[in-house]
Design a protein around this motif. Sequence first.
Motif, PDB file in Angstrom:
ATOM      1  N   GLU A  99     112.619  -4.470 -37.890  1.00  0.00           N
ATOM      2  CA  GLU A  99     111.667  -3.796 -38.774  1.00  0.00           C
ATOM      3  C   GLU A  99     112.194  -3.692 -40.203  1.00  0.00           C
ATOM      4  OE1 GLU A  99     112.649  -2.360 -35.777  1.00  0.00           O
ATOM      5  OE2 GLU A  99     110.896  -3.126 -34.732  1.00  0.00           O
ATOM      6  N   ARG A 100     113.499  -3.507 -40.350  1.00  0.00           N
ATOM      7  CA  ARG A 100     114.100  -3.377 -41.678  1.00  0.00           C
ATOM      8  C   ARG A 100     114.434  -4.740 -42.292  1.00  0.00           C
ATOM      9  NH1 ARG A 100     114.212  -2.099 -46.274  1.00  0.00           N
ATOM     10  NH2 ARG A 100     116.104  -1.524 -47.339  1.00  0.00           N
ATOM     11  N   ALA A 101     114.781  -5.709 -41.440  1.00  0.00           N
ATOM     12  CA  ALA A 101     115.228  -7.014 -41.939  1.00  0.00           C
ATOM     13  C   ALA A 101     114.101  -7.795 -42.618  1.00  0.00           C
ATOM     14  CB  ALA A 101     115.822  -7.832 -40.803  1.00  0.00           C
ATOM     15  N   ARG A 102     112.896  -7.711 -42.078  1.00  0.00           N
ATOM     16  CA  ARG A 102     111.806  -8.503 -42.652  1.00  0.00           C
ATOM     17  C   ARG A 102     111.500  -8.122 -44.100  1.00  0.00           C
ATOM     18  NH1 ARG A 102     106.168 -10.516 -39.961  1.00  0.00           N
ATOM     19  NH2 ARG A 102     105.541 -11.756 -41.743  1.00  0.00           N
ATOM     20  N   PRO A 103     111.346  -6.828 -44.435  1.00  0.00           N
ATOM     21  CA  PRO A 103     111.100  -6.505 -45.848  1.00  0.00           C
ATOM     22  C   PRO A 103     112.268  -6.892 -46.756  1.00  0.00           C
ATOM     23  CG  PRO A 103     110.744  -4.561 -44.462  1.00  0.00           C
ATOM     24  CD  PRO A 103     111.223  -5.650 -43.586  1.00  0.00           C
ATOM     25  N   VAL A 104     113.491  -6.781 -46.252  1.00  0.00           N
ATOM     26  CA  VAL A 104     114.659  -7.181 -47.048  1.00  0.00           C
ATOM     27  C   VAL A 104     114.587  -8.682 -47.327  1.00  0.00           C
ATOM     28  CG1 VAL A 104     117.169  -7.441 -47.007  1.00  0.00           C
ATOM     29  CG2 VAL A 104     116.132  -5.288 -46.284  1.00  0.00           C
ATOM     30  N   LEU A 105     114.274  -9.476 -46.290  1.00  0.00           N
ATOM     31  CA  LEU A 105     114.165 -10.926 -46.445  1.00  0.00           C
ATOM     32  C   LEU A 105     113.053 -11.277 -47.429  1.00  0.00           C
ATOM     33  CD1 LEU A 105     114.968 -13.819 -45.518  1.00  0.00           C
ATOM     34  CD2 LEU A 105     113.192 -13.590 -43.769  1.00  0.00           C
ATOM     35  N   GLU A 106     111.885 -10.658 -47.266  1.00  0.00           N
ATOM     36  CA  GLU A 106     110.765 -10.951 -48.156  1.00  0.00           C
ATOM     37  C   GLU A 106     111.098 -10.605 -49.606  1.00  0.00           C
ATOM     38  OE1 GLU A 106     107.296  -8.978 -46.591  1.00  0.00           O
ATOM     39  OE2 GLU A 106     107.115 -10.420 -44.944  1.00  0.00           O
ATOM     40  N   GLY A 107     111.707  -9.448 -49.820  1.00  0.00           N
ATOM     41  CA  GLY A 107     112.087  -9.054 -51.179  1.00  0.00           C
ATOM     42  C   GLY A 107     113.101 -10.006 -51.783  1.00  0.00           C
ATOM     43  N   PHE A 108     114.057 -10.437 -50.978  1.00  0.00           N
ATOM     44  CA  PHE A 108     115.079 -11.370 -51.461  1.00  0.00           C
ATOM     45  C   PHE A 108     114.455 -12.707 -51.848  1.00  0.00           C
ATOM     46  CE2 PHE A 108     117.987 -14.862 -50.406  1.00  0.00           C
ATOM     47  CZ  PHE A 108     118.948 -14.655 -51.381  1.00  0.00           C
ATOM     48  N   ILE A 109     113.608 -13.261 -50.981  1.00  0.00           N
ATOM     49  CA  ILE A 109     112.994 -14.565 -51.249  1.00  0.00           C
ATOM     50  C   ILE A 109     112.079 -14.481 -52.476  1.00  0.00           C
ATOM     51  CG2 ILE A 109     111.401 -16.338 -50.361  1.00  0.00           C
ATOM     52  CD1 ILE A 109     114.111 -16.473 -49.002  1.00  0.00           C
ATOM     53  N   LEU A 110     111.275 -13.428 -52.570  1.00  0.00           N
ATOM     54  CA  LEU A 110     110.397 -13.279 -53.734  1.00  0.00           C
ATOM     55  C   LEU A 110     111.205 -13.173 -55.028  1.00  0.00           C
ATOM     56  CD1 LEU A 110     107.765 -10.827 -52.216  1.00  0.00           C
ATOM     57  CD2 LEU A 110     107.426 -13.240 -52.750  1.00  0.00           C
ATOM     58  N   GLY A 111     112.297 -12.418 -54.981  1.00  0.00           N
ATOM     59  CA  GLY A 111     113.161 -12.298 -56.160  1.00  0.00           C
ATOM     60  C   GLY A 111     113.819 -13.620 -56.522  1.00  0.00           C
ATOM     61  N   ALA A 112     114.245 -14.372 -55.519  1.00  0.00           N
ATOM     62  CA  ALA A 112     114.883 -15.668 -55.764  1.00  0.00           C
ATOM     63  C   ALA A 112     113.906 -16.651 -56.401  1.00  0.00           C
ATOM     64  CB  ALA A 112     115.430 -16.242 -54.456  1.00  0.00           C
ATOM     65  N   VAL A 113     112.671 -16.650 -55.954  1.00  0.00           N
ATOM     66  CA  VAL A 113     111.666 -17.541 -56.533  1.00  0.00           C
ATOM     67  C   VAL A 113     111.384 -17.150 -57.971  1.00  0.00           C
ATOM     68  CG1 VAL A 113     109.233 -18.228 -56.387  1.00  0.00           C
ATOM     69  CG2 VAL A 113     110.626 -18.169 -54.322  1.00  0.00           C
ATOM     70  N   GLU A 114     111.298 -15.844 -58.250  1.00  0.00           N
ATOM     71  CA  GLU A 114     111.060 -15.385 -59.628  1.00  0.00           C
ATOM     72  C   GLU A 114     112.205 -15.770 -60.550  1.00  0.00           C
ATOM     73  OE1 GLU A 114     110.243 -11.209 -59.600  1.00  0.00           O
ATOM     74  OE2 GLU A 114     108.375 -11.468 -58.483  1.00  0.00           O
ATOM     75  N   ARG A 115     113.441 -15.761 -60.037  1.00  0.00           N
ATOM     76  CA  ARG A 115     114.606 -16.154 -60.838  1.00  0.00           C
ATOM     77  C   ARG A 115     114.683 -17.662 -61.026  1.00  0.00           C
ATOM     78  NH1 ARG A 115     117.039 -12.498 -57.328  1.00  0.00           N
ATOM     79  NH2 ARG A 115     117.954 -14.220 -56.146  1.00  0.00           N
ATOM     80  N   GLY A 116     113.934 -18.417 -60.225  1.00  0.00           N
ATOM     81  CA  GLY A 116     113.969 -19.874 -60.320  1.00  0.00           C
ATOM     82  C   GLY A 116     115.012 -20.509 -59.414  1.00  0.00           C
ATOM     83  N   ASP A 117     115.534 -19.748 -58.455  1.00  0.00           N
ATOM     84  CA  ASP A 117     116.513 -20.309 -57.515  1.00  0.00           C
ATOM     85  C   ASP A 117     115.843 -21.377 -56.671  1.00  0.00           C
ATOM     86  OD1 ASP A 117     118.184 -18.397 -58.534  1.00  0.00           O
ATOM     87  OD2 ASP A 117     118.165 -17.115 -56.754  1.00  0.00           O
ATOM     88  N   ARG A 118     116.588 -22.424 -56.358  1.00  0.00           N
ATOM     89  CA  ARG A 118     116.040 -23.517 -55.560  1.00  0.00           C
ATOM     90  C   ARG A 118     116.579 -23.550 -54.136  1.00  0.00           C
ATOM     91  NH1 ARG A 118     111.948 -26.520 -56.661  1.00  0.00           N
ATOM     92  NH2 ARG A 118     113.081 -28.097 -55.591  1.00  0.00           N
ATOM     93  N   LEU A 119     117.740 -22.917 -53.895  1.00  0.00           N
ATOM     94  CA  LEU A 119     118.338 -22.920 -52.564  1.00  0.00           C
ATOM     95  C   LEU A 119     119.072 -21.607 -52.349  1.00  0.00           C
ATOM     96  CD1 LEU A 119     118.964 -24.794 -50.053  1.00  0.00           C
ATOM     97  CD2 LEU A 119     121.169 -25.143 -51.130  1.00  0.00           C
ATOM     98  N   VAL A 120     118.799 -20.961 -51.223  1.00  0.00           N
ATOM     99  CA  VAL A 120     119.474 -19.713 -50.879  1.00  0.00           C
ATOM    100  C   VAL A 120     119.984 -19.792 -49.455  1.00  0.00           C
ATOM    101  CG1 VAL A 120     118.159 -18.290 -52.514  1.00  0.00           C
ATOM    102  CG2 VAL A 120     117.307 -18.605 -50.195  1.00  0.00           C
ATOM    103  N   LEU A 121     120.904 -18.901 -49.133  1.00  0.00           N
ATOM    104  CA  LEU A 121     121.482 -18.823 -47.798  1.00  0.00           C
ATOM    105  C   LEU A 121     121.098 -17.487 -47.183  1.00  0.00           C
ATOM    106  CD1 LEU A 121     123.492 -20.297 -45.844  1.00  0.00           C
ATOM    107  CD2 LEU A 121     125.258 -18.839 -46.806  1.00  0.00           C
ATOM    108  N   VAL A 122     120.514 -17.537 -45.993  1.00  0.00           N
ATOM    109  CA  VAL A 122     120.130 -16.328 -45.268  1.00  0.00           C
ATOM    110  C   VAL A 122     121.055 -16.221 -44.059  1.00  0.00           C
ATOM    111  CG1 VAL A 122     118.311 -15.148 -43.994  1.00  0.00           C
ATOM    112  CG2 VAL A 122     117.737 -16.509 -46.011  1.00  0.00           C
ATOM    113  N   ILE A 123     121.872 -15.161 -44.021  1.00  0.00           N
ATOM    114  CA  ILE A 123     122.832 -14.964 -42.944  1.00  0.00           C
ATOM    115  C   ILE A 123     122.219 -13.997 -41.935  1.00  0.00           C
ATOM    116  CG2 ILE A 123     125.158 -14.210 -42.360  1.00  0.00           C
ATOM    117  CD1 ILE A 123     125.837 -14.826 -45.368  1.00  0.00           C
ATOM    118  N   THR A 124     122.008 -14.484 -40.711  1.00  0.00           N
ATOM    119  CA  THR A 124     121.379 -13.679 -39.667  1.00  0.00           C
ATOM    120  C   THR A 124     122.361 -13.268 -38.581  1.00  0.00           C
ATOM    121  OG1 THR A 124     120.783 -15.631 -38.388  1.00  0.00           O
ATOM    122  CG2 THR A 124     119.174 -14.832 -39.993  1.00  0.00           C
ATOM    123  N   GLY A 125     123.431 -14.000 -38.420  1.00  0.00           N
ATOM    124  CA  GLY A 125     124.327 -13.792 -37.287  1.00  0.00           C
ATOM    125  C   GLY A 125     123.798 -14.570 -36.098  1.00  0.00           C
TER     126      GLY A 125
END
Length: 175
Positions: A99-125
């Motif tokens: 429940e907590r991870a999804r909003p964190v992921l969405e916020g991170f991806i949206l922020g990365a796109v706004e910054r113009g990032d082209r590749l990110v790493l998502v660590i899930t375990g």
Amino acid sequence: MKRPPRPEEMALWARVAETVKPLPGRKVPRPRAEETVAKAADAHALPPKLEGRAALAKAVKAVKHKPPPEPLEPNRSRRVVKEREVIAGRVDLHGLTLERARPVLEGFILGAVERGDRLVLVITGKGSGGRETLRGMTPLWLSQPPLRTLVAGVQQADRKHGGEGALYVALKKLR
């Protein structure tokens, strides 16, 4: 404006409703699935007959199924592994609930796109291997709105970037 349900959706809902038991002391009249299917036959072809709960679950999954995100392009994948392409950002979802991870992921991806990032790493375990772990749910979340229009590709990370417990996420450019 909300659209009315289609006849095949009503038939599916009637089959689901047949499996529900009312609370003690209550009786709820429900239309039989066969009646709903007969009404739907006028406008559309009949849905396939479902037998038992397993078939019903399979039909419901088929309605909700979204295709997984595309993998990274092969040349891009090689550039990332050889560190010729920079990983612009990382987010670590370890220790978070679904429940907590999804909003964190969405916020991170949206922020990365706004910054113009082209590749990110998502660590899930790695998790315990079940589908309901962060590792299993993250690709599903990336294939659903609002992220699916922003994600160009998803692939398991190379061993030096986390292996099975991490994902490369390629992002589209904003226009």
